[in-house]
Design an enzyme around this catalytic site. Structure first.
Site, mmCIF file in Angstrom:
data_model
loop_
_atom_site.group_PDB
_atom_site.id
_atom_site.type_symbol
_atom_site.label_atom_id
_atom_site.label_comp_id
_atom_site.label_asym_id
_atom_site.label_seq_id
_atom_site.Cartn_x
_atom_site.Cartn_y
_atom_site.Cartn_z
ATOM 1 N N GLN A 88 108.293 77.767 82.540
ATOM 2 C CA GLN A 88 109.049 77.376 84.157
ATOM 3 C C GLN A 88 110.211 79.254 84.944
ATOM 4 O O GLN A 88 110.337 78.959 85.736
ATOM 5 C CB GLN A 88 110.624 76.234 84.320
ATOM 6 C CG GLN A 88 109.160 74.884 83.597
ATOM 7 C CD GLN A 88 110.691 74.363 83.448
ATOM 8 O OE1 GLN A 88 111.748 73.852 83.853
ATOM 9 N NE2 GLN A 88 110.649 72.772 82.975
ATOM 10 N N HIS A 152 113.673 74.905 82.085
ATOM 11 C CA HIS A 152 115.018 75.151 82.197
ATOM 12 C C HIS A 152 116.200 76.178 82.509
ATOM 13 O O HIS A 152 117.067 76.273 82.670
ATOM 14 C CB HIS A 152 116.280 74.177 81.560
ATOM 15 C CG HIS A 152 115.213 72.739 81.482
ATOM 16 N ND1 HIS A 152 115.841 71.499 81.040
ATOM 17 C CD2 HIS A 152 114.263 71.741 81.393
ATOM 18 C CE1 HIS A 152 115.193 70.615 80.249
ATOM 19 N NE2 HIS A 152 114.256 70.355 81.233
ATOM 20 N N GLU A 246 119.388 63.639 88.795
ATOM 21 C CA GLU A 246 120.514 62.750 89.365
ATOM 22 C C GLU A 246 120.795 63.558 90.867
ATOM 23 O O GLU A 246 120.379 64.325 90.658
ATOM 24 C CB GLU A 246 121.883 62.727 88.036
ATOM 25 C CG GLU A 246 121.554 62.574 86.958
ATOM 26 C CD GLU A 246 123.076 62.929 86.819
ATOM 27 O OE1 GLU A 246 123.342 62.013 84.932
ATOM 28 O OE2 GLU A 246 123.955 63.760 86.822
ATOM 29 N N TYR A 256 129.439 67.331 84.672
ATOM 30 C CA TYR A 256 128.388 65.897 84.916
ATOM 31 C C TYR A 256 127.404 65.354 84.069
ATOM 32 O O TYR A 256 126.652 64.430 83.826
ATOM 33 C CB TYR A 256 127.711 66.313 86.357
ATOM 34 C CG TYR A 256 128.264 66.415 86.833
ATOM 35 C CD1 TYR A 256 128.099 65.810 88.162
ATOM 36 C CD2 TYR A 256 128.516 67.938 87.349
ATOM 37 C CE1 TYR A 256 128.974 65.888 89.301
ATOM 38 C CE2 TYR A 256 129.113 68.063 88.955
ATOM 39 C CZ TYR A 256 129.254 66.849 89.883
ATOM 40 O OH TYR A 256 130.706 67.363 90.773
ATOM 41 N N TYR A 267 111.824 62.376 74.944
ATOM 42 C CA TYR A 267 111.040 62.418 75.562
ATOM 43 C C TYR A 267 110.210 61.898 74.263
ATOM 44 O O TYR A 267 109.039 60.981 74.948
ATOM 45 C CB TYR A 267 109.710 64.043 76.119
ATOM 46 C CG TYR A 267 110.509 64.412 77.322
ATOM 47 C CD1 TYR A 267 110.571 63.699 78.748
ATOM 48 C CD2 TYR A 267 111.218 65.908 77.717
ATOM 49 C CE1 TYR A 267 111.192 64.102 79.517
ATOM 50 C CE2 TYR A 267 112.338 66.336 78.765
ATOM 51 C CZ TYR A 267 111.821 65.505 80.153
ATOM 52 O OH TYR A 267 112.450 66.338 80.801
#
Length: 371
Positions: A88, A152, A246, A256, A267
């Site tokens: 990513q 990420h 979220e 958070y 997963y």
């Protein structure tokens, strides 16, 4: 006695919020009252979009190419820094300074190998555009702790009404320790002055060992940041694991919860945490179960789309549609599919012309034309 009172006050602020329930908000089917116009094709994984004062567009492509779209042509901007491309990671978000017309600053995040260790991590720079080339490149922030993991990196950038810059960096895959540790980067939203310096009122300034640029922590992989035009608050969307994407409102010093609090599971089906709420943890204002794999968000303003005005658009990578999240203030009251089966949505943004633009993997940049 003062300590007890403070703890009770903290619990009241963070521990007694009403628990959102996605079952109360039904996802409505698409109502097709629009068509799509291709603005630019041949962009495999478009990520960030920004508009210059002349109406032309800058688009980042994850492979490391920055495109300038102008008058129907697509030009590759030169002198883009070397990008670490893995999973990513790649060339990520791009925004203009709010006073771009006077200072010419462009802000970009990307995966960078700079620093210690193999692999890469999220970096923020600013630069200017001259003769289709980036010049005066300045490094503003580099997340420490490079890793070869491909998950990420985040990342989005947004300015608030006071001129502070916020950018997000994901927790870098299974690095569960990062989000809850303010001495470590990743799993955070950062706040900086526009020159990269750290505001003196950031929540962890002066804390021993803390990364003073941190504004919030306990985030997983925030891939959407947007300023609410009605309130000026910064809103954030982030990937959960298997369940538990979220919507959060960014608050100074807020935790958070990831990974000690989550509405999702891993997963492989195993439990990450048995807690969905905890004192000291800020609840999301909404969460998705199952996850839609959120990426990109924008508030709709103006008169182009009267039925969407005042609401929020969020991209879905997993289900390949655009979601209209209907709002009543800060409360989510409805959901509706838009652009069903459009493809993997990497970004959605409203341009200065009032139209909504989509960055779709394999398709490039599309514009939604209301009928």
């Amino acid at each position: 006695m003062k300590r007890v009172s403070l703890l009770l006050f903290t619990f009241f602020i963070y521990g007694c919020q009403a628990q959102p329930n996605p079952d109360d908000v039904v996802l409505q089917d698409e109502v097709v009252n629009y068509t799509f116009e291709t603005v630019a094709d041949g962009i495999a994984i478009p990520w960030g979009m920004a508009w210059l004062p002349d109406g032309s567009m800058l688009v980042t492509e994850k492979s490391g190419v920055l495109y300038h779209l102008k008058n129907g042509t697509k030009t590759e901007v030169k002198n883009v820094p070397e990008v670490y491309i893995r999973g990513q990671g790649g060339l990520l978000d791009i925004v203009l300074h709010p006073d771009y017309a006077k200072n010419g600053w462009i802000y970009i995040t990307y995966a960078s190998t700079e620093g210690e260790g193999e692999g890469g991590n999220t970096k923020l720079i600013r630069a200017k555009l001259e003769n289709e080339s980036l010049v005066q490149i300045e490094s503003l922030y580099k997340c420490e702790g490079n890793t070869t993991k491909g998950q990420h990196f985040g990342s989005r950038i947004v300015f608030d009404n006071e001129g502070y810059l916020y950018f997000s960096a994901g927790e870098r895959g299974a690095e569960f320790v990062n989000p809850q540790d303010i001495t470590r980067d990743n799993g955070k939203i950062y706040r900086l002055n526009d020159d990269g310096s750290i505001p003196s009122d950031n929540p962890f300034v002066g804390k021993t060992g803390a990364k003073e640029a941190i504004f919030t922590y306990g985030n997983r992989n925030p891939q959407g940041l947007a300023k609410n035009p009605s309130t000026g608050a910064i809103w954030e969307i982030e990937h959960g694991p298997k369940g538990g994407d979220e919507i959060n409102i960014v608050k100074k010093g807020a935790n958070y919860g990831w990974p000690i609090v989550t509405y999702g599971i891993d997963y492989d089906g195993t439990s990450i945490s048995d807690k969905t709420q905890k004192p000291g943890i800020t609840d999301p204002i909404y969460y998705w179960v199952p996850s839609i794999a959120t990426c990109g968000m924008t508030f709709v303003t103006g008169d182009r789309y009267p039925q969407w005005r005042g609401h929020l658009l969020v991209g879905s990578l997993k289900f390949q549609y655009l979601e209209l999240v209907k709002l009543d203030g800060d409360k989510i009251i409805g959901r509706q599919k838009i652009a069903t089966d459009i493809g993997r949505l990497r970004n959605v943004a409203q341009g200065p012309d009032g139209y909504v633009y989509l960055g779709v993997e394999g398709k490039g940049i599309l514009k939604i034309i209301p009928n």
